[in-house]
Design a protein around this motif. Structure first.
Motif, PDB file in Angstrom:
ATOM      1  N   VAL A 117     -15.603  16.426 -19.006  1.00  0.00           N
ATOM      2  CA  VAL A 117     -14.257  16.876 -19.368  1.00  0.00           C
ATOM      3  C   VAL A 117     -14.202  18.395 -19.303  1.00  0.00           C
ATOM      4  CG1 VAL A 117     -12.481  16.859 -21.172  1.00  0.00           C
ATOM      5  CG2 VAL A 117     -14.014  14.901 -20.924  1.00  0.00           C
ATOM      6  N   LYS A 118     -13.235  18.928 -18.563  1.00  0.00           N
ATOM      7  CA  LYS A 118     -13.035  20.379 -18.473  1.00  0.00           C
ATOM      8  C   LYS A 118     -11.558  20.637 -18.666  1.00  0.00           C
ATOM      9  CE  LYS A 118     -15.776  23.336 -16.729  1.00  0.00           C
ATOM     10  NZ  LYS A 118     -16.843  24.170 -17.293  1.00  0.00           N
ATOM     11  N   GLY A 119     -11.187  21.239 -19.770  1.00  0.00           N
ATOM     12  CA  GLY A 119      -9.768  21.497 -20.026  1.00  0.00           C
ATOM     13  C   GLY A 119      -8.999  20.191 -20.068  1.00  0.00           C
ATOM     14  N   THR A 120      -7.968  20.072 -19.217  1.00  0.00           N
ATOM     15  CA  THR A 120      -7.164  18.839 -19.214  1.00  0.00           C
ATOM     16  C   THR A 120      -7.603  17.892 -18.102  1.00  0.00           C
ATOM     17  OG1 THR A 120      -5.521  19.922 -17.811  1.00  0.00           O
ATOM     18  CG2 THR A 120      -5.115  19.954 -20.188  1.00  0.00           C
ATOM     19  N   LYS A 121      -8.751  18.197 -17.470  1.00  0.00           N
ATOM     20  CA  LYS A 121      -9.204  17.331 -16.379  1.00  0.00           C
ATOM     21  C   LYS A 121     -10.486  16.594 -16.754  1.00  0.00           C
ATOM     22  CE  LYS A 121      -6.869  19.485 -12.581  1.00  0.00           C
ATOM     23  NZ  LYS A 121      -6.855  20.571 -11.631  1.00  0.00           N
ATOM     24  N   VAL A 122     -10.574  15.368 -16.274  1.00  0.00           N
ATOM     25  CA  VAL A 122     -11.779  14.558 -16.486  1.00  0.00           C
ATOM     26  C   VAL A 122     -12.337  14.252 -15.098  1.00  0.00           C
ATOM     27  CG1 VAL A 122     -12.730  12.426 -17.443  1.00  0.00           C
ATOM     28  CG2 VAL A 122     -10.770  13.529 -18.561  1.00  0.00           C
ATOM     29  N   TYR A 123     -13.613  14.598 -14.883  1.00  0.00           N
ATOM     30  CA  TYR A 123     -14.263  14.381 -13.590  1.00  0.00           C
ATOM     31  C   TYR A 123     -15.202  13.188 -13.701  1.00  0.00           C
ATOM     32  CZ  TYR A 123     -12.640  19.145 -12.673  1.00  0.00           C
ATOM     33  OH  TYR A 123     -11.861  20.258 -12.499  1.00  0.00           O
ATOM     34  N   VAL A 124     -15.021  12.226 -12.807  1.00  0.00           N
ATOM     35  CA  VAL A 124     -15.838  11.011 -12.827  1.00  0.00           C
ATOM     36  C   VAL A 124     -16.502  10.849 -11.463  1.00  0.00           C
ATOM     37  CG1 VAL A 124     -15.852   8.523 -13.287  1.00  0.00           C
ATOM     38  CG2 VAL A 124     -14.100   9.977 -14.366  1.00  0.00           C
ATOM     39  N   PRO A 125     -17.842  10.813 -11.406  1.00  0.00           N
ATOM     40  CA  PRO A 125     -18.497  10.694 -10.099  1.00  0.00           C
ATOM     41  C   PRO A 125     -18.265   9.327  -9.473  1.00  0.00           C
ATOM     42  CG  PRO A 125     -20.123  10.513 -11.844  1.00  0.00           C
ATOM     43  CD  PRO A 125     -18.818  10.858 -12.511  1.00  0.00           C
ATOM     44  N   LEU A 126     -18.315   9.284  -8.172  1.00  0.00           N
ATOM     45  CA  LEU A 126     -18.147   8.028  -7.439  1.00  0.00           C
ATOM     46  C   LEU A 126     -19.441   7.224  -7.603  1.00  0.00           C
ATOM     47  CD1 LEU A 126     -16.181   6.665  -5.312  1.00  0.00           C
ATOM     48  CD2 LEU A 126     -17.657   7.620  -3.579  1.00  0.00           C
ATOM     49  N   THR A 127     -19.401   6.201  -8.450  1.00  0.00           N
ATOM     50  CA  THR A 127     -20.621   5.401  -8.668  1.00  0.00           C
ATOM     51  C   THR A 127     -20.500   4.025  -8.027  1.00  0.00           C
ATOM     52  OG1 THR A 127     -19.679   4.792 -10.802  1.00  0.00           O
ATOM     53  CG2 THR A 127     -21.339   6.505 -10.830  1.00  0.00           C
ATOM     54  N   VAL A 128     -19.262   3.621  -7.750  1.00  0.00           N
ATOM     55  CA  VAL A 128     -19.038   2.342  -7.061  1.00  0.00           C
ATOM     56  C   VAL A 128     -18.089   2.642  -5.908  1.00  0.00           C
ATOM     57  CG1 VAL A 128     -19.434   0.861  -9.065  1.00  0.00           C
ATOM     58  CG2 VAL A 128     -17.154   1.784  -8.677  1.00  0.00           C
ATOM     59  N   ASP A 129     -17.628   1.613  -5.238  1.00  0.00           N
ATOM     60  CA  ASP A 129     -16.709   1.834  -4.124  1.00  0.00           C
ATOM     61  C   ASP A 129     -15.419   2.508  -4.613  1.00  0.00           C
ATOM     62  OD1 ASP A 129     -16.105   1.103  -1.224  1.00  0.00           O
ATOM     63  OD2 ASP A 129     -14.358   0.311  -2.271  1.00  0.00           O
ATOM     64  N   ARG A 130     -14.911   3.415  -3.796  1.00  0.00           N
ATOM     65  CA  ARG A 130     -13.696   4.171  -4.130  1.00  0.00           C
ATOM     66  C   ARG A 130     -12.533   3.231  -4.499  1.00  0.00           C
ATOM     67  NH1 ARG A 130     -11.414   9.330  -1.088  1.00  0.00           N
ATOM     68  NH2 ARG A 130     -13.538   9.618  -0.402  1.00  0.00           N
ATOM     69  N   LYS A 131     -12.384   2.153  -3.721  1.00  0.00           N
ATOM     70  CA  LYS A 131     -11.270   1.210  -3.964  1.00  0.00           C
ATOM     71  C   LYS A 131     -11.425   0.525  -5.326  1.00  0.00           C
ATOM     72  CE  LYS A 131     -11.439  -1.088   0.092  1.00  0.00           C
ATOM     73  NZ  LYS A 131     -12.177  -0.249   1.065  1.00  0.00           N
ATOM     74  N   VAL A 132     -12.673   0.255  -5.697  1.00  0.00           N
ATOM     75  CA  VAL A 132     -12.934  -0.396  -6.987  1.00  0.00           C
ATOM     76  C   VAL A 132     -12.508   0.540  -8.120  1.00  0.00           C
ATOM     77  CG1 VAL A 132     -14.744  -1.264  -8.536  1.00  0.00           C
ATOM     78  CG2 VAL A 132     -14.825  -1.813  -6.092  1.00  0.00           C
ATOM     79  N   MET A 133     -12.861   1.830  -7.983  1.00  0.00           N
ATOM     80  CA  MET A 133     -12.514   2.799  -9.033  1.00  0.00           C
ATOM     81  C   MET A 133     -10.992   2.929  -9.155  1.00  0.00           C
ATOM     82  SD  MET A 133     -15.428   5.762  -8.649  1.00  0.00           S
ATOM     83  CE  MET A 133     -15.143   6.571 -10.221  1.00  0.00           C
ATOM     84  N   MET A 134     -10.299   2.985  -8.021  1.00  0.00           N
ATOM     85  CA  MET A 134      -8.848   3.115  -8.051  1.00  0.00           C
ATOM     86  C   MET A 134      -8.220   1.863  -8.684  1.00  0.00           C
ATOM     87  SD  MET A 134      -7.991   6.059  -7.093  1.00  0.00           S
ATOM     88  CE  MET A 134      -6.536   6.571  -6.212  1.00  0.00           C
TER      89      MET A 134
END
Length: 198
Positions: A121-138
């Motif tokens: 978490v940085k300020g108002t943004k949350v960064y999440v690494p790609l750990t599974v397929d992009r479509k799955v995360m979306m």
């Protein structure tokens, strides 16, 4: 065999871009786990093998030059292949009432935590690494349908400048299978615990 021990500069800086214009440049392509190490053996795209032994805690950036010899007209450059990062933007709720901010933040934390996804978490943004397929995360994000937030993927290289070294390690150093199984070892040692969840 020549050991590469020092980062001399970066090809993205104008002075080096100019210097290397007439130089034969070899590239060493690193994945994100190798890029976290300071010592490794790597092969360039010219097929040459180089031992790399940088100072401990060196932070490798895309385009770092580790060898340059103007007499030979040759340079060796490290290139990073970083995974994209899901960037969740909470700035849309930042000016709302406290109750909404807390509710949405908890909902988002629950959605991410439920998937065992690391996050920074940085300020108002949350960064999440790609750990599974992009479509799955979306699809996970769409299923939770958290109001007031926006999210999209950004290239890892674009996100790096906003992060501290330990945050970079969390996003790009912990997403591999090797450290993933180590970090979540407790999940695998008690499978029955999950079987009986109601």
């Amino acid at each position: 065999m020549q050991v590469l021990t020092e980062i001399l500069g970066n090809i993205h800086s104008p002075e080096w871009a100019e210097r290397l214009a007439k130089t034969k440049t070899e590239s060493i392509f690193l994945d994100q786990w190798t890029a976290q190490k300071s010592r490794f053996l790597a092969s360039s795209d010219a097929g040459t093998e180089y031992p790399v032994a940088l100072k401990r805690h060196s932070q490798i950036a895309d385009g770092d030059i580790v060898y340059y010899n103007p007499e030979e007209g040759r340079a060796v450059v490290l290139r990073l292949a970083l995974s994209p990062v899901l960037v969740v933007d909470l700035s849309g709720i930042a000016s709302l009432d406290h109750d909404t901010i807390i509710r949405v933040s908890v909902e988002l934390g629950h959605a991410i935590g439920n998937q065992h996804w690391p996050a920074v978490v940085k300020g108002t943004k949350v960064y999440v690494p790609l750990t599974v397929d992009r479509k799955v995360m979306m699809s996970v994000m769409e299923t939770h349908h958290i109001e007031g937030i926006t999210y999209d993927f950004q290239e890892g290289q674009e996100v790096i400048p906003y992060l501290a070294p330990h945050e970079i390690r969390r996003l790009f150093g912990g997403a591999g299978q090797e450290s993933h199984s180590h970090e979540h070892g407790h999940d695998h040692s008690h499978p029955h615990h999950h079987d009986h969840c109601h």
